[in-house]
Design an enzyme around this catalytic site. Structure first.
Site, short mmCIF file in Angstrom:
data_model
loop_
_atom_site.label_atom_id
_atom_site.label_comp_id
_atom_site.label_asym_id
_atom_site.label_seq_id
_atom_site.Cartn_x
_atom_site.Cartn_y
_atom_site.Cartn_z
N ASN A 250 2.27 -35.51 23.60
CA ASN A 250 0.86 -36.16 22.98
C ASN A 250 0.02 -36.39 24.37
O ASN A 250 0.72 -36.89 25.37
CB ASN A 250 1.30 -37.45 22.33
N ASP B 151 -9.36 -32.31 16.64
CA ASP B 151 -9.28 -32.97 15.18
C ASP B 151 -10.48 -33.81 15.26
O ASP B 151 -10.55 -34.79 16.01
CB ASP B 151 -8.05 -33.63 14.99
N ASP C 271 -16.99 -27.19 16.18
CA ASP C 271 -17.83 -26.64 15.07
C ASP C 271 -18.27 -27.90 14.48
O ASP C 271 -19.23 -27.73 13.61
CB ASP C 271 -16.81 -26.12 13.91
C1 LIG Z 1 -7.97 -28.37 14.99
S1 LIG Z 1 -6.74 -27.81 15.91
C2 LIG Z 1 -7.37 -26.70 17.25
C3 LIG Z 1 -6.35 -25.83 17.92
C4 LIG Z 1 -7.07 -25.07 19.09
N1 LIG Z 1 -7.56 -25.61 20.26
C5 LIG Z 1 -7.90 -23.98 18.62
O1 LIG Z 1 -9.20 -24.31 18.91
O2 LIG Z 1 -7.84 -22.94 17.94
C6 LIG Z 1 -6.36 -29.45 17.15
C7 LIG Z 1 -4.91 -29.24 17.79
O3 LIG Z 1 -5.04 -30.44 18.66
C8 LIG Z 1 -3.75 -31.23 18.48
N2 LIG Z 1 -3.75 -32.52 18.91
C9 LIG Z 1 -4.29 -33.51 18.41
N3 LIG Z 1 -4.43 -34.77 18.91
C10 LIG Z 1 -3.37 -34.43 19.92
C11 LIG Z 1 -2.87 -35.17 21.01
N4 LIG Z 1 -3.29 -36.49 21.09
N5 LIG Z 1 -2.17 -34.87 22.04
C12 LIG Z 1 -1.88 -33.37 21.86
N6 LIG Z 1 -2.42 -32.51 21.05
C13 LIG Z 1 -3.30 -33.00 19.94
C14 LIG Z 1 -3.32 -30.98 16.98
O4 LIG Z 1 -1.91 -30.99 16.79
C15 LIG Z 1 -4.00 -29.63 16.64
O5 LIG Z 1 -2.84 -28.71 17.16
#
Ligand SMILES: C[S@@+](CC[C@H](N)C(=O)[O-])C[C@H]1O[C@@H](n2cnc3c(N)ncnc32)[C@H](O)[C@@H]1O
Length: 219
Positions: free
Chosen positions: A97, A119, A155
Site C-alpha cells: 500500500n 481510483d 479520465d
Molecule cells: C484504476 S487502476 C489504474 C491502473 C493503472 N495505473 C492504469 O492506469 O492502467 C488503480 C490501481 O491503483 C491501485 N491502488 C489504489 N490505491 C492504492 C494504494 N493506496 N496503494 C497502492 N495501490 C493502490 C488499485 O489497486 C488499482 O490497481
C-alpha cells in the site's frame, strides 16, 4: 473495476521477491545507488504494470519502481517481466500500500511520482483514500526531492478538480494542466492500460504536473 482474485498470485509473488518486494525498507535511502541512477521515478497504483515497463524501457538511465496494493494486479504486472524474461536492471515492483511510502523511501529520495488513473473513491467519506488527498500529499512532500514533482493523469473530471485544489493547498505549484492531454501526441509519455480504454471510448484525458514547493507553511 476490481480485478478478480487470482489464486496463483500470492505464491507467485513469494517466489519472485527479488523482483517484486513486499517490504523493501532495507533499500530505504539507497535506491539511487541500487539502480546507479540520478533520477528515481515511482508509480503508485501501477495496476497491470504496462506504463512502468514501457517507461523503464524508454528511459533506461532512470530507475523505476511500481507500487500496487492489489496482489492479483501486482502479480499480473510482475509476470509480464518475469515470463517474458525482460531486462530489469532499471526497474522493480512493490506489492504493498502506498500508505507505507515513508517506510520504503527516505526523505527527498524520489524525483518523480506518477499517479495514473487512480481510483476515484466518489463517496465523500472515502475521499481520504484518494492518492491525491491531503493525507497522501503530505507523505509525497516528505519523500519527494527538493525539486521533485508529481505527474497525474485521470479520465475523471471530478477527481481532477478535487486534486487541483488539494495540490494547491498542500505545498505544490502546478506547472502543467491539461483537460485533453491526448489531443496532441505525447510519444514521450507511455499510455497506461486504463488510458488506452478511455482513448478508445473517445474520452478526454486530464493531466497535471505539480512541483513540490521548497518552503511552505501549511494552514
Ligand atoms: C484504476 S487502476 C489504474 C491502473 C493503472 N495505473 C492504469 O492506469 O492502467 C488503480 C490501481 O491503483 C491501485 N491502488 C489504489 N490505491 C492504492 C494504494 N493506496 N496503494 C497502492 N495501490 C493502490 C488499485 O489497486 C488499482 O490497481
Amino acid at each position: 473495476m476490481r480485478m478478480r482474485k487470482k489464486k496463483w498470485a500470492d505464491p507467485f509473488l513469494e517466489e519472485h521477491r527479488d523482483y517484486i518486494f513486499d517490504d523493501p525498507s532495507a533499500y530505504k535511502g539507497k535506491w539511487h545507488d541500487f539502480f546507479h541512477t540520478e533520477e528515481l521515478h515511482v508509480e503508485l497504483g501501477m495496476g497491470k504494470g504496462g506504463y512502468l515497463i514501457k517507461m523503464a524501457e524508454m528511459y533506461p538511465k532512470a530507475g523505476w519502481i511500481g507500487v500496487e496494493k492489489d496482489h492479483s494486479a501486482a502479480a499480473v504486472a510482475a509476470r509480464k517481466v518475469i515470463d517474458n524474461d525482460l531486462p530489469r536492471e532499471n526497474h522493480r515492483m512493490i506489492s504493498g500500500n502506498a500508505e507505507r511510502l515513508a517506510e520504503w523511501f527516505a526523505e527527498g529520495e524520489i524525483d518523480v511520482l506518477h499517479l495514473n488513473f487512480s481510483d476515484p473513491w466518489p463517496k465523500t467519506y472515502t475521499h481520504k483514500r484518494r492518492l491525491s488527498s491531503s493525507r497522501f500529499l503530505e507523505l509525497y512532500r516528505l519523500v519527494l526531492a527538493e525539486n521533485g514533482h508529481i505527474e497525474m493523469k485521470t479520465d475523471n473530471q471530478k477527481l481532477f478538480e478535487y486534486s487541483v485544489i488539494c495540490f494547491l493547498e498542500n505545498g505544490f505549484t502546478l506547472t502543467e494542466i491539461s483537460v485533453d492531454y491526448r489531443r496532441e501526441e505525447h510519444p514521450e509519455d507511455a499510455v497506461t492500460e486504463y488510458e488506452q480504454k478511455f482513448i478508445d471510448e473517445g474520452k478526454p484525458i486530464y493531466r497535471l504536473c505539480a512541483v513540490r514547493q521548497k518552503e511552505c507553511v501549511l494552514q
